[in-house]
Design a protein around this motif. Structure first.
Motif, short mmCIF file in Angstrom:
data_model
loop_
_atom_site.label_atom_id
_atom_site.label_comp_id
_atom_site.label_asym_id
_atom_site.label_seq_id
_atom_site.Cartn_x
_atom_site.Cartn_y
_atom_site.Cartn_z
N LEU A 108 0.83 -1.29 -0.02
CA LEU A 108 -0.20 0.02 0.09
C LEU A 108 0.90 1.36 0.00
O LEU A 108 0.50 2.24 -0.70
N TRP A 112 0.97 2.89 -3.87
CA TRP A 112 -0.11 3.97 -3.98
C TRP A 112 -0.05 5.25 -2.93
O TRP A 112 0.67 5.22 -2.23
N PRO A 114 -2.35 8.33 -0.86
CA PRO A 114 -3.69 8.64 -0.58
C PRO A 114 -4.18 9.85 -1.03
O PRO A 114 -3.28 11.06 -0.96
N ILE A 123 -7.55 6.26 -3.31
CA ILE A 123 -6.30 5.79 -3.61
C ILE A 123 -5.85 5.76 -4.94
O ILE A 123 -6.60 5.20 -5.98
N ARG A 139 3.80 9.87 -0.91
CA ARG A 139 3.16 8.52 -0.48
C ARG A 139 3.27 8.50 1.12
O ARG A 139 3.28 7.60 1.65
N TRP A 141 1.45 8.24 4.34
CA TRP A 141 0.12 7.63 4.74
C TRP A 141 0.08 7.74 6.36
O TRP A 141 0.92 7.46 7.17
N GLU A 145 -5.69 6.79 7.45
CA GLU A 145 -5.89 6.67 6.03
C GLU A 145 -5.57 5.05 5.59
O GLU A 145 -6.34 4.36 4.99
N ALA A 149 -8.08 2.41 3.98
CA ALA A 149 -7.79 1.76 2.63
C ALA A 149 -7.63 0.27 2.98
O ALA A 149 -7.92 -0.55 2.10
N THR A 246 -4.16 -5.05 -3.33
CA THR A 246 -4.88 -3.81 -3.46
C THR A 246 -6.13 -3.71 -4.35
O THR A 246 -6.16 -4.64 -5.00
N PRO A 247 -7.07 -2.80 -4.28
CA PRO A 247 -6.84 -1.60 -3.73
C PRO A 247 -7.80 -1.30 -2.62
O PRO A 247 -8.31 -2.46 -2.20
#
Length: 250
Positions: A108, A112, A114, A123, A139, A141, A145, A149, A246-247
């Protein structure tokens, strides 16, 4: 005692099978047969130590991608010359400590970004070629979050973060200096416009992501070592189409 011995007799073959599969993956990644791999393992005390760490990690998991990923990481460690810095010294202990929840969190954070707007979390894929915009600067996080996610990680996210931090796969961010420096630049432009034009320009405001970075502390971002560790799972096939971790919410 007899029951414990019988239970161990059931467990041990599974552990040995996973260790064998890990060594098979190492041999394949290193372009060796098993005899050649044995020679690489026995080259030095250091290579034997790396192999022991990988074997312990393989014995302690029931997750096949970890077994394969450990084998590939071991192969890289065995191939490296003794007089070179061996990244496997860092990678293998980290991977031995990790299992699927850790990799889910690392994936994550690595792949990815946020983006929050009006209370909704999106995402979006991260790319090294991407130029961050005002709504998704990096990135970083936060715990909230991450939990939104990956709801399955909510109850264990603090523990997972601790493991990834300890091995240097992620870093805790301190965004305040960066945000204030950026805002100082905007103020400088404002003062220049104020002197150059008769009309009073609009005083710049901190963008939403910057306010969030200050108020939502701490946050975490992946390191280059974390990206490298994740690559072993990607090579092992964990992130092939239809089998991704993911996601999250859109």
């Amino acid at each position: 005692m007899d029951f414990a011995r019988a239970a161990w007799d059931e467990i041990r073959p599974d552990a040995q099978r996973r260790q064998g599969a890990m060594l098979g993956a190492a041999a394949e990644a290193g372009g060796q047969d098993l005899a050649g791999l044995a020679g690489m393992i026995g080259r030095s005390e250091h290579t034997r130590l790396l192999t022991g760490i990988a074997m312990t990690g393989a014995a302690g998991t029931a997750w096949p991608p970890k077994v394969s990923a450990l084998g590939r990481a071991l192969a890289d460690g065995l191939i490296t010359d003794d007089d070179q810095i061996n990244i496997a010294d860092l990678v293998l202990p980290a991977m031995a400590d990790m299992d699927r929840p850790h990799v889910s969190l690392l994936e994550l954070l690595v792949q990815w970004m946020p983006e929050s707007s009006a209370g909704h979390l999106r995402i979006i894929p991260y790319s090294h070629d991407r130029t961050p915009d005002a709504g998704s600067p990096n990135r970083a996080w936060g715990e909230y979050e991450i939990s939104k996610a990956r709801p399955a990680l909510d109850s264990v996210v603090t523990s997972l973060i601790g493991t990834l931090l300890r091995h240097g796969l992620i870093v805790q961010d301190d965004n305040l200096d960066r945000v204030l420096a950026s805002y100082a630049d905007k103020l400088a432009y404002f003062l220049g416009d104020f002197e150059a034009t008769p009309a009073r320009p609009t005083l710049p405001r901190l963008p939403e992501y910057a306010v969030r970075s200050i108020l939502e502390s701490p946050s975490w971002s992946p390191t280059a070592l974390g990206e490298q560790v994740l690559d072993y799972y990607r090579i092992a096939g964990e992130f092939t189409e239809g089998h991704t971790l993911t996601p999250g919410p859109d």
